[in-house]
Motif scaffolding. Structure first.
Motif, mmCIF file in Angstrom:
data_model
loop_
_atom_site.group_PDB
_atom_site.id
_atom_site.type_symbol
_atom_site.label_atom_id
_atom_site.label_comp_id
_atom_site.label_asym_id
_atom_site.label_seq_id
_atom_site.Cartn_x
_atom_site.Cartn_y
_atom_site.Cartn_z
ATOM 1 N N THR A 258 -79.483 -36.861 -47.288
ATOM 2 C CA THR A 258 -78.142 -36.622 -46.748
ATOM 3 C C THR A 258 -77.190 -36.156 -47.828
ATOM 4 O OG1 THR A 258 -78.450 -38.299 -45.028
ATOM 5 C CG2 THR A 258 -76.192 -37.674 -45.549
ATOM 6 N N ASN B 21 -76.105 -32.127 -48.002
ATOM 7 C CA ASN B 21 -74.704 -31.785 -47.748
ATOM 8 C C ASN B 21 -74.001 -31.326 -49.011
ATOM 9 O OD1 ASN B 21 -73.941 -32.443 -44.820
ATOM 10 N ND2 ASN B 21 -75.093 -34.262 -45.406
ATOM 11 N N SER C 159 -69.726 -30.921 -44.182
ATOM 12 C CA SER C 159 -70.731 -31.513 -45.060
ATOM 13 C C SER C 159 -70.135 -32.617 -45.921
ATOM 14 C CB SER C 159 -71.357 -30.428 -45.944
ATOM 15 O OG SER C 159 -72.066 -29.494 -45.165
ATOM 16 N N ASP D 149 -69.797 -35.600 -43.782
ATOM 17 C CA ASP D 149 -71.081 -36.263 -43.538
ATOM 18 C C ASP D 149 -71.493 -37.141 -44.716
ATOM 19 O OD1 ASP D 149 -71.630 -35.421 -40.961
ATOM 20 O OD2 ASP D 149 -72.519 -33.533 -41.608
ATOM 21 N N ASN E 139 -77.599 -32.324 -40.224
ATOM 22 C CA ASN E 139 -76.653 -31.208 -40.177
ATOM 23 C C ASN E 139 -76.946 -30.117 -41.206
ATOM 24 O OD1 ASN E 139 -75.339 -32.276 -38.012
ATOM 25 N ND2 ASN E 139 -73.594 -33.065 -39.153
ATOM 26 N N PRO E 140 -77.111 -30.444 -42.505
ATOM 27 C CA PRO E 140 -77.420 -29.362 -43.457
ATOM 28 C C PRO E 140 -78.776 -28.737 -43.211
ATOM 29 C CG PRO E 140 -77.584 -31.513 -44.530
ATOM 30 C CD PRO E 140 -76.966 -31.746 -43.187
#
Length: 313
Positions: free
Chosen positions: A43, A47, A72, A75, A290-291
């Motif tokens: 994570t 990010n 990012s 996050d 997400n990334p």
């Protein structure tokens, strides 16, 4: 001692909370610790890579990637609210957190979560302008507008979470100091409260959180209704532009879907493992994905990664 003072003493809040979410088996705790360590590492690094790419590459200096860089960063903050404490508790014989620490964790968890909701709505609005009103995009989505939208996302998340944390901190707990969860989260802290007005407080707290979440989701929905209409009317050129929306749509589905299931599905003692799995999905797993989603589905991000690696070599 008078009845009034006795009642006041019984309604005082504990100074420490005991988190009961972890298994007592040593092997299970080791497995969880390794999994959470890997998730947190991916994570933060994933990010941080997106933030660095947006900052260093001139090709990514556009509103869409400006928002992505802030997403990012959010996050990283969002996962850092819970994961370091979870990792510490995985080997701690006494998984305790102070009352102030618990309220603080709730504040930042709701703050970053609410800010991410609004920021995802801002990203949807950006895609709406780029696809539906391309001639006015540069003038409307200026640098000043981008900074204003980011500021609104942070301020709305901060204000909403401040009110929710303040109301939660004022609830009486009858000296009950056990939270049956992996970390301090509002629904599980409300279950430990002995306030006769607990349903009313819960409704007020959920209304505040729902205003941010549902308002953002409705803005995203309206934006994509117009985007789909424009794609169907304008043909192939707009369809290529719609490809930039797929990563955002995937992130929206993961974030809002997991959060809706976790908060809207009734919690019960018989579904403790399911409650914890859902909490981990939207609090821990989604910031990690997400990334990865943007790196795999976005050609410009993949190109920026290749250029950065080529420069390094």
């Amino acid at each position: 001692m008078s009845p009034e003072s006795l009642q006041q003493g019984n309604l005082s809040s504990p100074t420490m909370f005991l988190l009961l979410g972890f298994s007592s088996a040593y092997r299970a705790r080791v497995t969880l610790c390794l999994c959470f360590s890997l998730i947190y590492l991916v994570t933060v690094l994933g990010n941080l890579l997106i933030v660095t790419l947006v900052w260093l590459n001139a090709h990514l200096h556009s509103p869409m990637y400006f928002f992505l860089g802030h997403l990012s960063f959010l996050d990283i903050c969002y996962s850092s609210v819970t994961l370091p404490k979870i990792l510490t508790d995985s080997f701690s014989p006494q998984r305790m957190i102070s009352f102030v620490g618990c309220i603080t964790q709730i504040y930042f968890f709701l703050c970053f979560g609410g800010s991410e909701c609004v920021l995802l709505a801002a990203m949807a609005y950006d895609r709406y302008l780029a696809i539906c009103h391309p001639l006015h995009y540069s003038s409307v989505m200026s640098k000043k507008m981008c900074h204003c939208l980011v500021a609104v996302s942070w301020l709305s998340g901060s204000l909403s979470s401040l009110i929710q944390a303040f109301l939660t901190a004022r609830l009486p707990f009858c000296r009950s100091n056990m939270i049956d969860h992996l970390f301090c989260e509002m629904p599980f802290l409300l279950k430990a409260s002995c306030s006769p007005n607990a349903p009313l407080n819960k409704a007020a707290l959920y209304a505040l959180a729902g205003t941010i979440a549902m308002g953002s989701f409705l803005l995203i929905l309206v934006s994509y209704v117009h985007i789909v209409g424009a794609v169907l009317q304008k043909g192939a050129g707009t369809q290529r532009a719609f490809a930039t929306c797929t990563s955002h749509l995937t992130m929206v589905s993961l974030f809002f879907g997991a959060g809706a299931i976790a908060y809207l599905v009734p919690h019960s003692s018989s579904s403790k493992e399911m409650d914890e799995a859902l909490a981990l999905l939207y609090a821990v797993v989604t910031p990690m994905l997400n990334p990865i989603i943007y790196s795999l589905r976005n050609n410009e991000v993949k190109g920026a990664i290749r250029k950065t690696l080529h420069r390094g070599v």
